[in-house]
Motif scaffolding. Structure first.
Motif, short mmCIF file in Angstrom:
data_model
loop_
_atom_site.label_atom_id
_atom_site.label_comp_id
_atom_site.label_asym_id
_atom_site.label_seq_id
_atom_site.Cartn_x
_atom_site.Cartn_y
_atom_site.Cartn_z
N THR A 105 0.82 -1.21 0.00
CA THR A 105 0.00 0.00 0.00
C THR A 105 0.86 1.26 0.00
N GLN A 106 1.93 1.27 0.80
CA GLN A 106 2.80 2.45 0.86
C GLN A 106 3.45 2.71 -0.50
N ASN A 107 3.93 1.63 -1.14
CA ASN A 107 4.54 1.77 -2.46
C ASN A 107 3.55 2.36 -3.46
N LEU A 108 2.38 1.72 -3.55
CA LEU A 108 1.41 2.13 -4.55
C LEU A 108 0.88 3.53 -4.24
N GLY A 109 0.73 3.84 -2.96
CA GLY A 109 0.27 5.17 -2.57
C GLY A 109 1.25 6.24 -3.04
N TYR A 110 2.55 5.96 -2.86
CA TYR A 110 3.58 6.92 -3.28
C TYR A 110 3.54 7.13 -4.79
N PHE A 111 3.51 6.03 -5.54
CA PHE A 111 3.52 6.18 -7.00
C PHE A 111 2.22 6.80 -7.51
N ALA A 112 1.10 6.57 -6.80
CA ALA A 112 -0.16 7.21 -7.17
C ALA A 112 -0.04 8.72 -7.03
N ARG A 113 0.53 9.18 -5.89
CA ARG A 113 0.67 10.61 -5.67
C ARG A 113 1.60 11.22 -6.72
N LEU A 114 2.69 10.50 -7.06
CA LEU A 114 3.61 11.01 -8.08
C LEU A 114 2.90 11.17 -9.42
N THR B 6 5.72 14.57 -0.35
CA THR B 6 5.35 13.17 -0.54
C THR B 6 6.59 12.29 -0.51
N THR B 7 7.66 12.77 -1.17
CA THR B 7 8.90 12.00 -1.22
C THR B 7 9.56 11.95 0.17
N ALA B 8 9.55 13.09 0.88
CA ALA B 8 10.11 13.11 2.23
C ALA B 8 9.37 12.11 3.13
N ALA B 9 8.04 12.09 3.00
CA ALA B 9 7.24 11.16 3.81
C ALA B 9 7.58 9.72 3.47
N ARG B 10 7.82 9.46 2.19
CA ARG B 10 8.16 8.10 1.76
C ARG B 10 9.52 7.68 2.35
N VAL B 11 10.50 8.59 2.29
CA VAL B 11 11.83 8.26 2.82
C VAL B 11 11.74 8.01 4.33
N ILE B 98 14.85 16.93 3.32
CA ILE B 98 13.87 17.19 4.38
C ILE B 98 13.74 15.98 5.30
N ALA B 99 13.68 14.79 4.70
CA ALA B 99 13.52 13.58 5.50
C ALA B 99 14.71 13.41 6.45
#
Lengths: 259, 240
Positions: A105-114, B6-11, B98-99
């Motif tokens: 879910t975290q992976n897909l959520g990230y790529f969805a936002r991108l 979004t990227t910072a949150a992912r990292v 940022i992360a």
């Protein structure tokens, strides 16, 4: 099809990807040369050829990450790699390129936002992509703990989640068992029926029969741009594997002749 | 800008799963400071050198962690995939910065807190020590980001630390006061960011106020911006 706006008067579908005189130099060597190809809209086009024939390089050129590309390369009406294309084209690399330390879910959520899916719609988009690749029940699992087949499906889902118009898939079925492979090809057919265009590379020739069109690459050159039926008819071979071999042999013979 | 966060949150989500790294980042500098405090107990050495170490540890740790993390992103193919998405190069670098700055803030608070607990007595304001320590950590991660562009393998990435940090350590005034160094080295030390980081901490230890260190702080911030720009400019959408 007749009332479809994307079909010009001639009846042939518009090209999602138009390639003219494409060449790519890698490591001082010309790995692709003189490629002329059209990938018609709303079709599943198979990109076949032996390992090292230039399939990945061609795909990388189409998605705009390949350096030193010459010739004309138009994707969805824009030059390949244009910023405007980045949310319209989905690319799945050969090795699963997702974050192994995050959950599905975290992976897909990230790529969805991108891909530009708004925060409010992300959950729904992720659920849809998970269902498409049949990974229900694994949503909260860390990707690194999944099996190889599941991993490559997460990678595929990461491209699907943004609902791109063009999907470029580099050997998405490699290492999968026959049942999964069949299911994935059913998915590809469904996506094409839903209006997407798919360019799918493979070195399993049997998968050729599931494509609308076939592009056969060998040593950086296009050997054939055909349909599965036409390939079988012109070569007279009993299966796609041998049809490809026949074409390759014909091409090699053609190379030798002028000397 | 949205994709930056979004990227910072992912990292950060990735880091959260790696508990051992978090523990190492927070506990290791304290452990080392504790050793020094123990070794020089009853002397003012910790008061003199403590602030410098509080600034140095985060810089070195963050440099290593960031350069390895971005190299991993390059090698796993995820960076290539990201480059086909609308994510900007600036979003990528700023997201990472940022992360890791968030992690650096926690680290700076923990390390300064621990140093105070084991008897570090700083003559200058403590909040400035924390600010400079945080800036050092951010500088470390931004330099790490830029350095990872030069490394093709993990071996090279790890070597970037001695290659980029050690010359600065040697000339920053920690080993020998800068005014006693050969002129060329003294001149060299002025173009290294670590010099200003160490100088600010030395001044704070001696009782400096904001007006005394703001010049050094400005230089550190300039280097952070420069490292981010370098990190962005070495990132390529198209690769061979």
């Amino acid at each position: 099809m007749m009332n479809n706006a994307s079909v010009p008067d001639g009846g042939a579908p518009a090209a999602a990807v138009r390639v003219r005189g494409l060449g790519v130099v890698r490591g001082g060597r010309e790995v692709l040369h003189g490629i002329d190809v059209d990938v018609p809209e709303r079709q599943v086009v198979g990109l076949l050829g032996p390992s090292g024939s230039g399939k990945t390089t061609l795909m990388r050129a189409i998605v705009g990450v390949q350096d030193r590309v010459t010739g004309e390369l138009t994707v969805l009406g824009e030059p390949a790699g244009s910023p405007g294309l980045r949310h319209r084209v989905g690319y799945v690399t050969q090795d699963a390129s997702v974050y192994k330390d995050l959950t599905v879910t975290q992976n897909l959520g990230y790529f969805a936002r991108l891909a530009g899916v708004p925060a409010s719609a992300t959950r729904e988009a992720v659920a849809k992509a998970v269902a498409t690749v049949d990974l229900g029940g694994h949503e909260r699992q860390r990707v690194g703990t999944l099996s190889g087949g599941e991993l490559s499906r997460v990678s595929l889902a990461a491209a699907l989640v943004g609902e791109p118009e063009l999907l470029v898939l580099d050997e998405p079925t490699v290492g999968l068992d026959p049942v999964l492979r069949r299911d994935l090809w059913d998915t590809f057919r469904r996506l094409a029926a839903g209006g997407r265009t798919l360019l799918v590379s493979s070195h399993v020739m049997d998968e050729a029969t599931r494509c609308d069109r076939l592009l056969l690459l060998r040593e950086g050159a296009l050997v054939a741009d055909t349909t599965p039926d036409e390939l079988m008819r012109t070569t007279g071979a009993p299966d796609p594997e041998r049809a490809f071999l026949a074409l390759v042999e014909r091409a090699s013979a053609g190379e030798v002749q002028p000397r | 800008m949205n994709l930056t966060w979004t990227t910072a949150a992912r990292v950060l989500a990735q880091l959260r799963f790696d508990r051992r790294t978090i523990v190492l980042i927070l506990v290791l500098p304290c452990l080392l400071l504790g050793l020094i405090a123990w070794m020089f107990r009853g002397t003012p050495v910790l008061d003199q050198f403590g602030p410098m170490l509080v600034g140095l540890f985060p810089l070195i740790v963050m440099f290593l962690v960031t350069s390895v993390a971005t190299l991993r992103e390059r090698q796993s193919g995820t960076l290539e995939r990201l480059m086909t998405t609308p994510l900007g190069k600036g979003d990528f670098v700023a997201g990472y910065a940022i992360a890791f700055a968030t992690l650096a803030l926690v680290q700076a608070l923990v390390v300064v807190g621990f140093a105070t607990a084991v008897g570090m007595d700083v003559a200058g304001p403590m909040w400035l020590v924390i600010v400079v320590a945080l800036l050092d950590a951010v500088l470390g991660s931004c330099l790490g980001l830029a350095a990872s562009a030069l490394a093709r393998t993990e071996f090279q990435a790890v070597q970037m630390m001695p290659a980029i940090i050690f010359p600065q350590l040697i000339t920053c005034g920690l080993i020998m006061p800068r005014d006693q160094m050969p002129e060329l080295l003294e001149w060299l030390s002025r173009v290294f960011p670590l010099t200003y980081a160490v100088e600010a901490m030395q001044d704070l230890a001696a009782g400096a106020e904001w007006v005394d260190v703001r010049g050094a702080v400005a230089v550190i911030i300039m280097f952070i911006v420069g490292a981010v720009v370098l990190g962005v400019s070495t990132l390529r959408r198209r690769t061979p």
